[in-house]
Enzyme design. Structure first.
Site, PDB file in Angstrom:
ATOM      1  N   ASP A 140       0.821  -1.213   0.000  1.00  0.00           N
ATOM      2  CA  ASP A 140       0.000   0.000   0.000  1.00  0.00           C
ATOM      3  C   ASP A 140       0.853   1.260   0.000  1.00  0.00           C
ATOM      4  OD1 ASP A 140       0.946  -0.483   2.558  1.00  0.00           O
ATOM      5  OD2 ASP A 140      -1.022  -0.600   3.502  1.00  0.00           O
TER       6      ASP A 140
ATOM      7  N   ASN B 235      -7.238  -2.846  14.711  1.00  0.00           N
ATOM      8  CA  ASN B 235      -8.640  -3.128  14.371  1.00  0.00           C
ATOM      9  C   ASN B 235      -8.777  -4.285  13.377  1.00  0.00           C
ATOM     10  OD1 ASN B 235      -7.775  -1.973  11.989  1.00  0.00           O
ATOM     11  ND2 ASN B 235      -9.206  -0.249  12.019  1.00  0.00           N
TER      12      ASN B 235
ATOM     13  N   HIS C  48      -7.114  -4.670  10.507  1.00  0.00           N
ATOM     14  CA  HIS C  48      -6.911  -4.411   9.070  1.00  0.00           C
ATOM     15  C   HIS C  48      -5.610  -5.033   8.587  1.00  0.00           C
ATOM     16  CE1 HIS C  48      -4.884  -0.330  10.109  1.00  0.00           C
ATOM     17  NE2 HIS C  48      -3.956  -1.008   9.466  1.00  0.00           N
TER      18      HIS C  48
ATOM     19  N   GLU D 263      -9.518  -1.731   5.664  1.00  0.00           N
ATOM     20  CA  GLU D 263     -10.122  -1.420   6.955  1.00  0.00           C
ATOM     21  C   GLU D 263     -11.340  -2.317   7.203  1.00  0.00           C
ATOM     22  OE1 GLU D 263      -8.649   0.394   8.997  1.00  0.00           O
ATOM     23  OE2 GLU D 263      -8.064   2.369   8.242  1.00  0.00           O
TER      24      GLU D 263
HETATM   25  C1  GLP Z   1      -0.549   0.474   8.567  1.00  0.00           C
HETATM   26  C2  GLP Z   1      -0.108  -0.366   7.379  1.00  0.00           C
HETATM   27  C3  GLP Z   1      -0.282  -1.851   7.661  1.00  0.00           C
HETATM   28  C4  GLP Z   1       0.350  -2.197   8.989  1.00  0.00           C
HETATM   29  C5  GLP Z   1      -0.309  -1.405  10.101  1.00  0.00           C
HETATM   30  C6  GLP Z   1       0.240  -1.716  11.471  1.00  0.00           C
HETATM   31  O1  GLP Z   1      -1.920   0.585   8.618  1.00  0.00           O
HETATM   32  N1  GLP Z   1      -0.820  -0.015   6.186  1.00  0.00           N
HETATM   33  O2  GLP Z   1       0.295  -2.601   6.596  1.00  0.00           O
HETATM   34  O3  GLP Z   1       0.198  -3.585   9.235  1.00  0.00           O
HETATM   35  O4  GLP Z   1      -0.092  -0.029   9.815  1.00  0.00           O
HETATM   36  O5  GLP Z   1       1.397  -0.964  11.712  1.00  0.00           O
HETATM   37  P1  GLP Z   1       2.402  -1.278  12.884  1.00  0.00           P
HETATM   38  O6  GLP Z   1       3.197  -2.464  12.449  1.00  0.00           O
HETATM   39  O7  GLP Z   1       3.268  -0.048  12.969  1.00  0.00           O
HETATM   40  O8  GLP Z   1       1.615  -1.533  14.100  1.00  0.00           O
END
Ligand code: GLP
Length: 245
Positions: A67, A136, A138, A143
């Site tokens: 993404d 959450n 995702h 989402e």
């Molecule tokens: C963002 C990214 C996800 C990632 C999530 C969690 O939303 N688009 O790919 O898994 O953050 O991030 P973190 O690993 O910093 O908790």
């Protein structure tokens, strides 16, 4: 689904790196899907170490990132382009021509998303997709409520994700509200999934992912339907699991 509970972030990262390195050694021209966020950072450090210490070769590897924020140019220090080059790609011998990250500045986003999907097919599909998870539930920027069959497209980020991201920007107005993301269906097309989670903040999402009913309200729960998914978590992220693993 194989659930592997490790002691802490370091152990999670090492185990994940062993899995990625083994796949790259076995198939030097494999296609790897990469993720951003704080969770895979330890894995990326370990891949860099393996590249330097053992010559783990990425020269033939093709990459696709999950993404990117809409409206952020690649040189913006909060863009996922910047993140990937700073934290991983510039330290490996990747071939720039084989690196794919969604273009947040694409003029025609729908056309870009269709092109991105085509590129994955042309590359023979993703062999191994690395995933983090949002609190959450995702995955990528799919989402809660995202169609479980969705493909690469633009998504509006939810309030909780905007709040989680606010710390990275100077003012709330700067926080991107949209992202281009692989869809849940796109992710499920990968031949193998490797989902990582660390910390108690992810424990509800991990409990839902491993033991809850499959629902679009926790998009990561679809991983239960994948034929070859490994979930590597630390003890804190595993703390709400009820089964023994
Ligand atoms: C963002 C990214 C996800 C990632 C999530 C969690 O939303 N688009 O790919 O898994 O953050 O991030 P973190 O690993 O910093 O908790």
């Amino acid at each position: 689904m194989l659930v592997q509970i490790t002691e802490n972030f370091e152990a999670m990262s090492k185990l994940a790196a062993e899995i990625v390195a083994e796949r790259v050694r076995r198939k030097p021209d494999c296609v790897v899907g990469f993720a951003t966020g704080s969770t895979p950072l330890g894995l990326y450090k370990e891949l860099i170490r393996l590249h330097r210490a053992e010559g783990l070769d990425f020269s033939k590897v093709t990459t696709f990132n999950l993404d990117e924020y809409v409206g952020l140019p690649p040189e913006h220090d909060q863009s996922y382009h910047y993140f990937m080059w700073e934290n991983l790609f510039k330290h490996l011998n990747v071939d720039r021509r084989f690196v794919h990250i969604p273009m947040g500045m694409a003029k025609d986003i729908d056309a870009f998303c269709a092109w991105y999907e085509e590129k994955m097919v042309e590359a023979g599909g993703i062999d191994l997709q690395i995933l983090g998870i949002g609190a959450n539930g995702h995955i990528a920027f799919n989402e809660p409520g995202s169609s479980l069959g969705s493909r690469t497209r633009i998504k509006t980020l939810t309030g909780t994700t905007l709040e989680a991201n606010a710390r990275f920007f100077k003012t709330p107005a700067e926080v991107p509200k949209y992202a281009i993301t692989m869809g849940v269906g796109t992710i499920m097309d990968a031949k193998e999934l490797l989902l990582l989670a660390s910390g108690v903040g992810k424990s509800d999402a991990i409990a839902a992912t491993c033991e809850g009913p499959i629902t679009a309200m926790w998009p990561a729960t679809i991983v239960q339907m994948h034929r070859s998914a490994t979930v590597v978590v630390d003890q804190a992220a595993a703390s709400k699991l009820k089964m023994k693993y």
